[in-house]
Design a protein around this motif. Structure first.
Motif, PDB file in Angstrom:
ATOM      1  N   TYR A  13      -7.305   7.717   1.021  1.00  0.00           N
ATOM      2  CA  TYR A  13      -5.964   8.145   1.515  1.00  0.00           C
ATOM      3  C   TYR A  13      -5.453   7.038   2.496  1.00  0.00           C
ATOM      4  O   TYR A  13      -6.391   6.359   3.064  1.00  0.00           O
ATOM      5  CB  TYR A  13      -5.679   9.604   1.971  1.00  0.00           C
ATOM      6  N   LEU A  14      -4.199   7.063   3.014  1.00  0.00           N
ATOM      7  CA  LEU A  14      -3.820   6.298   3.965  1.00  0.00           C
ATOM      8  C   LEU A  14      -4.476   6.423   5.288  1.00  0.00           C
ATOM      9  O   LEU A  14      -4.940   7.614   5.559  1.00  0.00           O
ATOM     10  CB  LEU A  14      -2.220   6.605   4.504  1.00  0.00           C
ATOM     11  N   ASN A  39      -2.243  -3.869  -3.676  1.00  0.00           N
ATOM     12  CA  ASN A  39      -0.705  -3.763  -3.899  1.00  0.00           C
ATOM     13  C   ASN A  39       0.346  -4.662  -3.398  1.00  0.00           C
ATOM     14  O   ASN A  39       1.009  -5.156  -4.047  1.00  0.00           O
ATOM     15  CB  ASN A  39      -0.388  -2.161  -3.559  1.00  0.00           C
ATOM     16  N   ASP A  40       0.093  -4.717  -2.280  1.00  0.00           N
ATOM     17  CA  ASP A  40       1.062  -5.739  -1.310  1.00  0.00           C
ATOM     18  C   ASP A  40       0.357  -5.980  -0.169  1.00  0.00           C
ATOM     19  O   ASP A  40      -0.064  -5.186   0.594  1.00  0.00           O
ATOM     20  CB  ASP A  40       2.544  -5.140  -1.074  1.00  0.00           C
ATOM     21  N   GLY A  42       1.742  -6.389   2.676  1.00  0.00           N
ATOM     22  CA  GLY A  42       2.207  -5.853   3.667  1.00  0.00           C
ATOM     23  C   GLY A  42       1.341  -4.482   4.077  1.00  0.00           C
ATOM     24  O   GLY A  42       1.225  -4.347   5.296  1.00  0.00           O
ATOM     25  N   ALA A  43       0.975  -3.931   3.116  1.00  0.00           N
ATOM     26  CA  ALA A  43      -0.090  -2.489   3.431  1.00  0.00           C
ATOM     27  C   ALA A  43      -1.349  -2.951   3.711  1.00  0.00           C
ATOM     28  O   ALA A  43      -1.984  -2.331   4.261  1.00  0.00           O
ATOM     29  CB  ALA A  43       0.045  -1.742   2.341  1.00  0.00           C
ATOM     30  N   GLY A  71       1.541  -6.165  -6.694  1.00  0.00           N
ATOM     31  CA  GLY A  71       2.810  -5.505  -6.944  1.00  0.00           C
ATOM     32  C   GLY A  71       2.963  -4.416  -7.965  1.00  0.00           C
ATOM     33  O   GLY A  71       1.793  -3.492  -7.769  1.00  0.00           O
ATOM     34  N   SER A  72       3.575  -4.395  -9.024  1.00  0.00           N
ATOM     35  CA  SER A  72       3.623  -3.097  -9.686  1.00  0.00           C
ATOM     36  C   SER A  72       2.829  -3.577 -11.073  1.00  0.00           C
ATOM     37  O   SER A  72       2.645  -2.427 -11.947  1.00  0.00           O
ATOM     38  CB  SER A  72       5.103  -2.825 -10.207  1.00  0.00           C
ATOM     39  N   ASP A  73       2.422  -4.695 -11.122  1.00  0.00           N
ATOM     40  CA  ASP A  73       1.672  -5.265 -12.266  1.00  0.00           C
ATOM     41  C   ASP A  73       0.149  -5.693 -12.264  1.00  0.00           C
ATOM     42  O   ASP A  73      -0.260  -6.772 -12.181  1.00  0.00           O
ATOM     43  CB  ASP A  73       2.469  -6.216 -12.931  1.00  0.00           C
ATOM     44  N   GLY A  97      -2.645   5.152  -1.865  1.00  0.00           N
ATOM     45  CA  GLY A  97      -3.076   6.307  -1.400  1.00  0.00           C
ATOM     46  C   GLY A  97      -2.985   7.537  -2.501  1.00  0.00           C
ATOM     47  O   GLY A  97      -3.820   8.500  -2.414  1.00  0.00           O
ATOM     48  N   VAL A  98      -2.085   7.262  -3.412  1.00  0.00           N
ATOM     49  CA  VAL A  98      -1.812   8.331  -4.267  1.00  0.00           C
ATOM     50  C   VAL A  98      -2.336   8.304  -5.587  1.00  0.00           C
ATOM     51  O   VAL A  98      -2.577   8.905  -6.551  1.00  0.00           O
ATOM     52  CB  VAL A  98      -0.323   9.051  -4.341  1.00  0.00           C
TER      53      VAL A  98
ATOM     54  N   LEU B 239      13.079  -3.964  -9.985  1.00  0.00           N
ATOM     55  CA  LEU B 239      12.535  -4.801  -8.823  1.00  0.00           C
ATOM     56  C   LEU B 239      13.323  -5.508  -8.287  1.00  0.00           C
ATOM     57  O   LEU B 239      13.133  -6.114  -7.102  1.00  0.00           O
ATOM     58  CB  LEU B 239      11.316  -5.265  -9.101  1.00  0.00           C
ATOM     59  N   LEU B 268       8.570  -0.231  -4.879  1.00  0.00           N
ATOM     60  CA  LEU B 268       7.284  -0.242  -5.457  1.00  0.00           C
ATOM     61  C   LEU B 268       6.955  -1.760  -4.690  1.00  0.00           C
ATOM     62  O   LEU B 268       7.652  -2.667  -4.698  1.00  0.00           O
ATOM     63  CB  LEU B 268       7.571  -0.618  -7.014  1.00  0.00           C
ATOM     64  N   ASN B 269       5.857  -2.078  -4.464  1.00  0.00           N
ATOM     65  CA  ASN B 269       5.263  -3.257  -3.789  1.00  0.00           C
ATOM     66  C   ASN B 269       5.739  -3.756  -2.641  1.00  0.00           C
ATOM     67  O   ASN B 269       5.495  -4.867  -2.252  1.00  0.00           O
ATOM     68  CB  ASN B 269       5.050  -4.364  -5.026  1.00  0.00           C
ATOM     69  N   ALA B 271       6.392  -2.369   1.470  1.00  0.00           N
ATOM     70  CA  ALA B 271       6.254  -1.330   2.569  1.00  0.00           C
ATOM     71  C   ALA B 271       7.605  -0.932   3.050  1.00  0.00           C
ATOM     72  O   ALA B 271       8.661  -1.751   2.818  1.00  0.00           O
ATOM     73  CB  ALA B 271       5.418  -1.914   3.721  1.00  0.00           C
ATOM     74  N   ASP B 274       9.821  -3.409   4.729  1.00  0.00           N
ATOM     75  CA  ASP B 274      10.316  -4.802   3.941  1.00  0.00           C
ATOM     76  C   ASP B 274      11.380  -4.138   2.829  1.00  0.00           C
ATOM     77  O   ASP B 274      12.312  -5.042   2.804  1.00  0.00           O
ATOM     78  CB  ASP B 274       9.264  -5.204   3.469  1.00  0.00           C
ATOM     79  N   TRP B 324       1.528  12.325  -8.055  1.00  0.00           N
ATOM     80  CA  TRP B 324       2.322  11.795  -6.728  1.00  0.00           C
ATOM     81  C   TRP B 324       2.326  10.220  -7.266  1.00  0.00           C
ATOM     82  O   TRP B 324       1.233   9.563  -7.634  1.00  0.00           O
ATOM     83  CB  TRP B 324       1.924  12.256  -5.482  1.00  0.00           C
ATOM     84  N   THR B 327       3.132   8.542  -1.208  1.00  0.00           N
ATOM     85  CA  THR B 327       2.730   9.351  -0.100  1.00  0.00           C
ATOM     86  C   THR B 327       3.870  10.137   0.617  1.00  0.00           C
ATOM     87  O   THR B 327       4.902   9.397   0.740  1.00  0.00           O
ATOM     88  CB  THR B 327       1.724   8.769   0.771  1.00  0.00           C
TER      89      THR B 327
END
Ligand SMILES: [Zn+2]
Lengths: 313, 546
Positions: A13-14, A39-40, A42-43, A71-73, A97-98, B239, B268-269, B271, B274, B324, B327
């Protein structure tokens, strides 16, 4: 043709410490070319001093590691990564996290170029039990833990001894399959995360004593190499080593099977895999094991080896 | 230059002047609706009589669709129900796996290349008596071509052996929850979920991102809109990378493009911070026919896929609770930031637990950043309870419900997914209206066919495919339904000042109908024939089927 690329999925989790863990591993890669998929960016922030070059979706890291954002892929990114030259030694996927990390790992293994190494779930010692009781996220957290091969219980320095003991018992109930690794600042040695300390092991030429914990980890981990000279039932050995009494976090080796053929054995917590040795010709046989100091049980390992050898006769 | 259109009847949706016979248009906007005498006051005009025998409504607004409906029409349609393609041709539904095989063979016969793949869409084996489709079924179409058929839900892909082979999946030892294995230990050919579909998708002709539309798809989508009387459609969501925005900008900007597309950016992708920055950038890039800047957040999955998050007692058949996709921390952060920056958010929730989470997070976000008139919208909200509608009202939220589900899967919801009581309260349009929650209703095309008048029929009648009335207390009247597919949907997109009714100052967007939806009777609302549309004062007749 070498074997499929090993994939480790890191979930949790986060705030459980995934970013810290990734940076720690990159800093202590010991020559392994790790490809990290996030995922990105940024995170998950890569420490600036590790970065050699960066583009929109790829960061090059000193020592040959890379970090890609998918990203999503994820599947597309994995397919692209498999084409890379030189190929990475090990792929690490950091999940949201999920996400259910075991499902992510099994998705990666749908692509023939990849095989699951392990599913690692991080948990924050301070907050994991509160999170698991959360009205919305509780069952997601416990499902994630339940799917783990290794659970890294992070920030154990922030909880009192009695609390830590209660947490261990709780974890044994929630994640009975998983081996628990306790850590501070997500400092898990690369050997425990990836099962080897040198790329030569990944390519199949096992040097004796290949798993040698780094200096800072020596206090927490114990390891040993075994060099059996007889054929053995490798599948039976793997099953035995996966049992909790051996106290193993990792094992990796090349062994001669009952049928006389070389096999690779790979173990992460309760997960193990036995495959045909991917290279032609002879190779030195042996198996390297690593476990937590205090739980690592040399006698049980030796017993497992003896029984597997007896079973091959 | 003023044009005055004469119609048999104009249903304006302006309560002060609900009906009229004439509407005056200048520069693509409405000068007024009324009698010819009243409108003459605007000066010189041309009287256009072509709608004299027809009914005008405000251009219909589809509040939740996907432009990929247009993309899908290049593949073979194998749905259970009849469906109209962008050219107006009606493709009869297929009632068995044998018929699916025949339809795919026909598609293959048109291909010169013996190895070219065949793709089909809208398969719904739920209607084939529980029999799943397997690779062996599709092998009867061809063993040399890769074949893939996407389910109506768009979450399952059935492929043949050749496609499995090309994907590297025709092997033993595959271990994945989305890849069921046959008795021979090999995959059956059913690939569930985007990850399982991905390795095979490109080999059967489905592009990597099935949910995004391309240029041709966007044009097809627009043609469908004209046939269904739709002049504004929300595209939820993609996207929106810069090249897709450029393409959409160019195509929608063409002089004869007939629809206003409201395209949402999916979280998606990116934060939250952003994401909100990107949404503001996108809003700046909006044009009249391409509206950008709204964000969509997917919170849970679908009810029929058992991936929606349900509150206690969960699924009727005992399936474990769903998943889910975000989060609470990220959701809360995105909602609060969006309120702070004036960005609108639409949240996809199907299960009532997911809706509850959005309401909780919204309450906290509003406490941090009080905002008036934010119109954050619950999309689908299919299982929302009466108490949740009351909270939506209190928090200033809108809802866009999905009554088409009753017709297509209502019987399954009743028997299997949520059970009788909750199936009857699903998509509780009457409760939403009674509690004053601004309401829209949608098709989620291509999941169900685009067509707001059909969606209105579903909300008014609540009939399932087998003819059961699913929750008669939640039916709404024809007047409410018509308002919901015009002004109601426009309100959720913050476009109600521009569109949604025929009155002075608004865009000249009309649905041109052969039958009067207010007169035809509630049971026949779906049978209202559409002549075409007027969009921004430009006339678009729907060409007759070939
Ligand atoms: Zn949708």
């Amino acid at each position: 043709m070498t074997g499929p690329l090993p994939v480790t999925v890191v979930g949790g989790y986060l705030g459980a410490g995934k970013t810290t863990l990734v940076n720690h591993l990159l800093r202590n890669a010991q020559g392994l070319r790790i490809a990290i998929l996030v995922n990105d960016f940024g995170a998950l922030a890569i420490d600036a001093d590790l970065i050699e070059a960066r583009s929109e979706d790829l960061i090059s890291i000193a020592g040959g590691c890379i970090c890609c954002s998918f990203g999503s892929d994820l599947m597309g990114a994995l397919m692209k990564l498999a084409q890379r030259d030189p190929a990475p030694d090990h792929v690490l996927i950091e999940t949201s996290g999920v996400a259910m990390p075991d499902v992510v790992a099994r998705s990666a293994a749908l692509i023939p170029a990849y095989a699951i190494d392990s599913v690692v779930v991080l948990a924050d010692a301070e907050t994991v039990r509160a999170r698991a009781a959360d009205r919305y996220m509780g069952d997601t957290i416990t499902r994630q833990l339940d799917a783990a091969d290794l659970v890294v219980l992070n920030r154990t320095d922030l909880v009192a001894a009695a609390e830590l003991e209660a947490l261990r018992r709780w974890m044994a109930r929630e994640a009975p399959r998983a081996r628990l690794i306790e850590a501070v600042r997500a400092e898990v040695p690369a050997e425990a995360m990836f099962g080897y300390s040198h790329p030569a092991v990944g390519s199949g030429t096992l040097a004796s004593g290949a798993i040698r914990p780094a200096e800072d980890a020596a206090a927490r981990y114990e390891s040993a190499s075994f060099l059996p000279d007889r054929p053995m039932d490798v599948e039976a050995l793997a099953r035995a080593l996966a049992r909790p009494e051996c106290g193993l976090v990792r094992a990796k080796g090349v062994l001669c099977d009952a049928d006389g053929l070389l096999k690779t054995l790979h173990l992460a917590g309760a997960r193990f895999e036995v495959r045909p040795f991917p290279h032609a010709g002879a190779a030195a046989t042996g198996i390297a094991c690593i476990g937590l100091r205090g739980r690592f049980n040399r006698a049980a390992i030796e017993d497992a080896l003896a029984r597997a050898a007896a079973a091959a006769r | 230059m003023t044009t005055i259109y004469r119609a048999k009847r104009i249903l304006t949706m302006n309560p002060a002047r609900p009906q009229a016979t004439h509407v005056a248009v200048r520069d693509g906007r409405i000068l007024g609706a009324g009698s010819l005498d009243e409108l003459k006051g605007w000066g010189d005009y041309t009287l256009d009589e072509r709608f004299a025998g027809r009914i005008l409504m405000p251009g219909l607004v589809e509040g939740h669709s996907h432009t990929m409906e247009g993309t899908f029409w290049r593949y073979a349609y194998v749905g259970y129900f009849d469906r109209t393609d962008p050219d107006g041709r009606v493709w009869p539904g297929v009632g068995s796996i044998d018929a699916v095989v025949e339809r795919l063979k026909e598609a293959g016969a048109k291909l010169a290349d013996a190895e070219a793949p065949i793709a089909g869409w809208s398969l719904d084996p739920i209607y084939f008596g529980g029999r799943r489709c397997t690779r062996h079924d599709l092998d009867r179409v061809s063993t040399t071509r890769a074949i893939g058929v996407l389910h109506a839900s768009a979450h399952i892909l059935n492929v043949n052996s050749r496609a499995l082979e090309l994907a590297g999946l025709l092997r033993r030892g595959v271990d994945h929850p989305g890849v069921p294995l046959g008795e021979d230990g090999l995959p059956t050919g059913e690939l569930k979920g985007p990850e399982a579909m991905m390795p095979a998708g490109p080999h059967v002709g489905f592009d990597r991102d099935i949910l995004a539309c391309d240029e041709l798809g966007l044009r097809y989508f627009a043609r469908l809109c004209v046939r269904k009387g739709v002049t504004t459609a929300a595209d939820l969501a993609s996207l929106l990378p810069p090249d897709a925005v450029d393409m959409m900008q160019r195509v929608t900007g063409e002089a004869d493009f007939p629809v206003r597309v409201v395209s949402l950016r999916r979280m998606l992708n990116l934060a939250p911070k952003d994401l909100i920055a990107r949404a503001k950038e996108l809003a700046e890039a909006s044009s009249d026919r391409l509206r950008l800047g709204i964000v969509k957040i997917v919170v849970d999955g679908s009810i029929q896929g058992f991936s929606a998050r349900l509150s206690w007692p969960g699924y009727f058949n005992g399936a474990p609770n769903g998943l889910w996709y975000v989060t609470p921390e990220e959701l809360r952060a995105a909602l609060a930031l969006a309120l702070e920056h004036g960005v609108q958010i639409h949240t996809h929730t199907n299960g009532d637990e997911a809706t509850e989470l959005v309401l909780d997070c919204m309450e906290e976000a509003l406490a941090r950043h009080p905002a008036r008139d934010h119109r954050f919208t619950i999309q689908h909200g299919q299982l929302a309870t009466a108490a949740q509608f009351r909270r939506m009202k209190a928090l200033g939220m809108c809802v866009n419900l999905f009554p088409n589900h009753h017709f297509y899967w209502g019987d399954q919801h009743y028997s299997t997914t949520v059970g009788p009581e909750r199936a009857e309260r699903m998509n509780a349009c009457a409760t939403a209206l009674a509690n004053g929650v601004p309401l829209a209703i949608h098709s989620d095309a291509p999941v169900t066919p685009l067509g707001p008048l059909f969606t209105a029929w579903c909300a008014v009648n609540r009939l399932t495919a087998s003819g059961r009335t699913l929750g008669s207390e939640e039916r709404i009247g024809v007047g409410d339904a018509l308002r919901t597919i015009t002004l109601g949907a426009a309100y959720t997109l913050k476009l109600d000042q521009e569109i949604g009714s025929i009155e002075c100052g608004k865009r000249a967007d009309f649905a041109v109908l052969e039958d009067d939806p207010a007169e035809i009777g509630p049971g026949r609302l779906k049978d209202v024939r559409v002549w075409g549309t007027v969009q921004g004062g430009r006339v678009f007749p729907a060409p007759p089927a070939p």
